[in-house]
Design a protein around this motif. Structure first.
Motif, PDB file in Angstrom:
ATOM      1  N   GLU A 149      22.175 -30.923 -13.283  1.00  0.00           N
ATOM      2  CA  GLU A 149      23.213 -29.960 -12.955  1.00  0.00           C
ATOM      3  C   GLU A 149      22.577 -28.775 -12.239  1.00  0.00           C
ATOM      4  O   GLU A 149      21.523 -28.287 -12.626  1.00  0.00           O
ATOM      5  CB  GLU A 149      23.917 -29.498 -14.229  1.00  0.00           C
ATOM      6  N   GLN A 150      23.250 -28.314 -11.186  1.00  0.00           N
ATOM      7  CA  GLN A 150      22.688 -27.274 -10.331  1.00  0.00           C
ATOM      8  C   GLN A 150      22.553 -25.943 -11.062  1.00  0.00           C
ATOM      9  O   GLN A 150      23.483 -25.487 -11.735  1.00  0.00           O
ATOM     10  CB  GLN A 150      23.590 -27.082  -9.116  1.00  0.00           C
ATOM     11  N   VAL A 151      21.375 -25.332 -10.937  1.00  0.00           N
ATOM     12  CA  VAL A 151      21.132 -23.989 -11.455  1.00  0.00           C
ATOM     13  C   VAL A 151      20.674 -23.121 -10.284  1.00  0.00           C
ATOM     14  O   VAL A 151      19.650 -23.394  -9.657  1.00  0.00           O
ATOM     15  CB  VAL A 151      20.044 -23.990 -12.552  1.00  0.00           C
ATOM     16  N   ALA A 152      21.452 -22.106  -9.966  1.00  0.00           N
ATOM     17  CA  ALA A 152      21.106 -21.177  -8.880  1.00  0.00           C
ATOM     18  C   ALA A 152      20.597 -19.889  -9.518  1.00  0.00           C
ATOM     19  O   ALA A 152      21.375 -19.144 -10.118  1.00  0.00           O
ATOM     20  CB  ALA A 152      22.317 -20.909  -8.001  1.00  0.00           C
ATOM     21  N   PHE A 153      19.303 -19.647  -9.399  1.00  0.00           N
ATOM     22  CA  PHE A 153      18.716 -18.521 -10.137  1.00  0.00           C
ATOM     23  C   PHE A 153      18.283 -17.361  -9.241  1.00  0.00           C
ATOM     24  O   PHE A 153      17.912 -16.303  -9.744  1.00  0.00           O
ATOM     25  CB  PHE A 153      17.515 -18.992 -10.970  1.00  0.00           C
ATOM     26  N   GLN A 154      18.372 -17.530  -7.899  1.00  0.00           N
ATOM     27  CA  GLN A 154      17.868 -16.461  -7.035  1.00  0.00           C
ATOM     28  C   GLN A 154      18.491 -16.535  -5.654  1.00  0.00           C
ATOM     29  O   GLN A 154      18.773 -17.623  -5.135  1.00  0.00           O
ATOM     30  CB  GLN A 154      16.337 -16.586  -6.894  1.00  0.00           C
ATOM     31  N   GLU A 199      19.454 -19.046 -20.509  1.00  0.00           N
ATOM     32  CA  GLU A 199      20.659 -18.376 -19.997  1.00  0.00           C
ATOM     33  C   GLU A 199      21.067 -18.977 -18.660  1.00  0.00           C
ATOM     34  O   GLU A 199      20.290 -18.968 -17.708  1.00  0.00           O
ATOM     35  CB  GLU A 199      20.387 -16.882 -19.836  1.00  0.00           C
ATOM     36  N   SER A 200      22.274 -19.495 -18.578  1.00  0.00           N
ATOM     37  CA  SER A 200      22.768 -20.052 -17.307  1.00  0.00           C
ATOM     38  C   SER A 200      23.084 -18.921 -16.335  1.00  0.00           C
ATOM     39  O   SER A 200      23.911 -18.057 -16.641  1.00  0.00           O
ATOM     40  CB  SER A 200      24.034 -20.879 -17.550  1.00  0.00           C
ATOM     41  N   PRO A 201      22.449 -18.882 -15.165  1.00  0.00           N
ATOM     42  CA  PRO A 201      22.641 -17.747 -14.254  1.00  0.00           C
ATOM     43  C   PRO A 201      23.787 -17.929 -13.258  1.00  0.00           C
ATOM     44  O   PRO A 201      24.142 -16.979 -12.562  1.00  0.00           O
ATOM     45  CB  PRO A 201      21.304 -17.704 -13.501  1.00  0.00           C
ATOM     46  N   ASN A 202      24.388 -19.124 -13.190  1.00  0.00           N
ATOM     47  CA  ASN A 202      25.223 -19.459 -12.038  1.00  0.00           C
ATOM     48  C   ASN A 202      26.383 -18.511 -11.771  1.00  0.00           C
ATOM     49  O   ASN A 202      26.623 -18.114 -10.631  1.00  0.00           O
ATOM     50  CB  ASN A 202      25.751 -20.888 -12.179  1.00  0.00           C
TER      51      ASN A 202
END
Length: 515
Positions: free
Chosen positions: A262-267, A292-295
């Motif tokens: 699953e996609q995690v966009a952190f920056q 912590e999920s950042p999305n």
């Protein structure tokens, strides 16, 4: 793409059955199941990738913390008896001319005798050969060179000559295999296909033929469809916004409720280019907090940043569009209070992917792919066919008079702001007359640390996307010190800022070419 995994399992089954004839062996693959979600935080921490004392990579596990690996993790066993049987009876073959056991015995014999196996070349596979050496490991023997020296009688001069392996997106390998021709000087243009010679955009075949002639003639000047590029750029609306994401998709989830891959966009990093030439590093976002999920916060920050103006938005390749499509689905199935606003924002700046479960859309502020602009209108011989920003930027540094003149000066002398670099930073530098790749100048992550300090992240530098996603995964280790995580965060911020500044530099070069 599963072939080598399946033959690996078939070989393991073969060895066990030969060693223990009374055993009945049932082959399985243990796979990450995308239908499952993790029931615990930090599942990924139970399987840590580490470097061993001999500098080889290994995995340490804390699997005992799971009572039942299938029920509590996201893994599922898949019985592959049927396809392994087809391998064993020769319906599927690892070597076309050999039955399964004959292949094992032949390869084993060649290994025991330490001799060259002399199997037929497959050019498409040879292009991706894992036994090539680089300048950094030139002290090692090259299996690629050894093979081609024996099979095609290549000399060192032949290896230095431009060849078809350099051609971007080449697809006619079988034609070349029949004649054993690989050097570009020996390949007729018609082998690539029918050229279009369009003034509107460069077709794949046009680019390949251009690349061939530039390489053979040692012509380093860029090829540009000036009029078509100018028309494209005239449609862009100032101020121009350049964005880049750093993301992670891993098999073993970081937090409870997350699915495999699953996609995690952190920056992200965001540069703005104003019509008067002012360049502002406007905004950035990063979240490395373990578990912590950042999305959703990532999207909120991106929305705030891009809503500061109404200018065109640029990405480099389709990655950002793909990521936002995936987060769109996460937003849709969430219960967050600003769900409608985030959903509308994502659709405004993206276009639907083919597999989207929502009706197709193209946002009225849809991101422009700068990589596609390069493919359509521009070819630089220094890239050797690569359209990666990591190759395009150094190529621009070699050829653009404007960029060379401008970025040979420190930031303090330019109309540019930066959130992560000192104003004395100079982006275009040379060593022994050769341009230094700016990504190689980002420095080490832990420059101030002594050698005796234990770093559980085991990271040295971050100068590519693979290193960035690895860094995020390591930062999810809850026992990492704040100091180590902060150093990694600073390195990630510098790397991502360079990515969007690189897009600005490429834009400036394209603008230069249309004047």
């Amino acid at each position: 793409e599963w072939k080598f995994y399946l033959f690996d399992v078939a070989f393991q089954k073969y060895v066990i059955e030969k060693s223990f004839p009374v055993f009945k062996v049932t082959p399985y693959l243990m796979l990450a199941d995308k239908k499952k979600t993790s029931s615990i935080n930090g599942l990924n921490q139970l399987f840590r990738v580490t470097k061993k004392s001999d500098n080889r990579t290994g995995v340490t596990t804390k699997i005992s913390k799971l009572n039942n690996i299938e029920e509590e993790s996201v893994l599922s066993k898949v019985d592959i008896s049927e396809i392994i049987y087809k391998i064993e009876v020769g319906e599927h073959r690892i070597l076309e001319d050999y039955e399964f056991e004959d292949a094992i015995q032949s390869l084993s014999k060649a290994y025991q005798e330490d001799r060259f196996f002399d199997y037929d070349l497959n050019f498409q596979s040879c292009k991706e050969c894992e036994f090539k050496t680089t300048e950094e490991d030139s002290n090692l023997k090259s299996g690629f060179k050894n093979c081609f020296s024996k099979k095609l009688n290549w000399t060192e001069e032949d290896f230095d000559a431009p060849n078809a392996f350099e051609i971007w997106d080449f697809r006619r390998w079988k034609v070349l295999e029949k004649t054993a021709i690989l050097k570009l000087e020996d390949i007729d243009d018609i082998i690539f296909g029918e050229a279009e010679n369009s003034e509107v955009n460069m077709s794949r075949i046009d680019r390949q033929i251009i690349q061939k002639h530039k390489a053979v003639e040692d012509d380093k000047t860029p090829e540009v469809l000036t009029n078509a590029l100018r028309l494209e750029m005239e449609a862009w609306k100032f101020p121009l916004n350049f964005i880049d994401f750093e993301t992670s998709m891993v098999a073993l989830p970081f937090y409870a409720g997350q699915k495999p891959y699953e996609q995690v966009a952190f920056q992200f990093s965001h540069h703005v280019y104003y019509k008067d030439g002012t360049i502002e590093h406007a905004n950035e976002y990063i979240n490395l907090t373990p578990g912590e999920s950042p999305n959703f916060d990532f999207i909120r920050a991106l929305k705030r940043s891009l809503e500061q103006n109404e200018g065109s938005i640029f990405m480099f390749s389709n990655h950002e569009n793909t990521v936002l499509n995936q987060i769109l689905e996460q937003v849709y199935y969430s219960n967050i209070s600003d769900k409608a606003d985030l959903f509308a924002f994502i659709q405004q700046i993206t276009k639907a992917k083919k597999s989207s479960e929502f009706p197709g859309w193209i946002g009225d502020r849809c991101m422009i792919d700068l990589c596609k602009v390069i493919k359509d209108y521009y070819y630089n011989p220094y890239t050797k066919g690569s359209n990666s920003i990591k190759n395009v930027l150094p190529a621009v540094f070699e050829t653009s008079e404007f960029v060379i003149s401008k970025y040979s000066k420190p930031l303090k002398d330019l109309n540019i702001t930066s959130k992560n670099f000192d104003n004395s930073k100079i982006w275009l530098t040379k060593e022994n007359g050769k341009v230094i790749d700016p990504y190689k100048s980002l420095g080490k992550i832990h420059e101030d640390y002594d050698d005796d300090v234990t770093l559980i992240g085991e990271l040295d530098e971050i100068n590519n996307g693979g290193a960035a996603l690895t860094a995020y995964g390591r930062c999810q280790y809850t026992d990492m010190s704040d100091a180590e995580r902060n150093n990694i965060q600073n390195a990630l911020l510098k790397y991502c800022e360079l990515d969007t500044l690189a897009m600005v530099m490429i834009y400036e070069h394209l603008n230069e070419m249309t004047q």
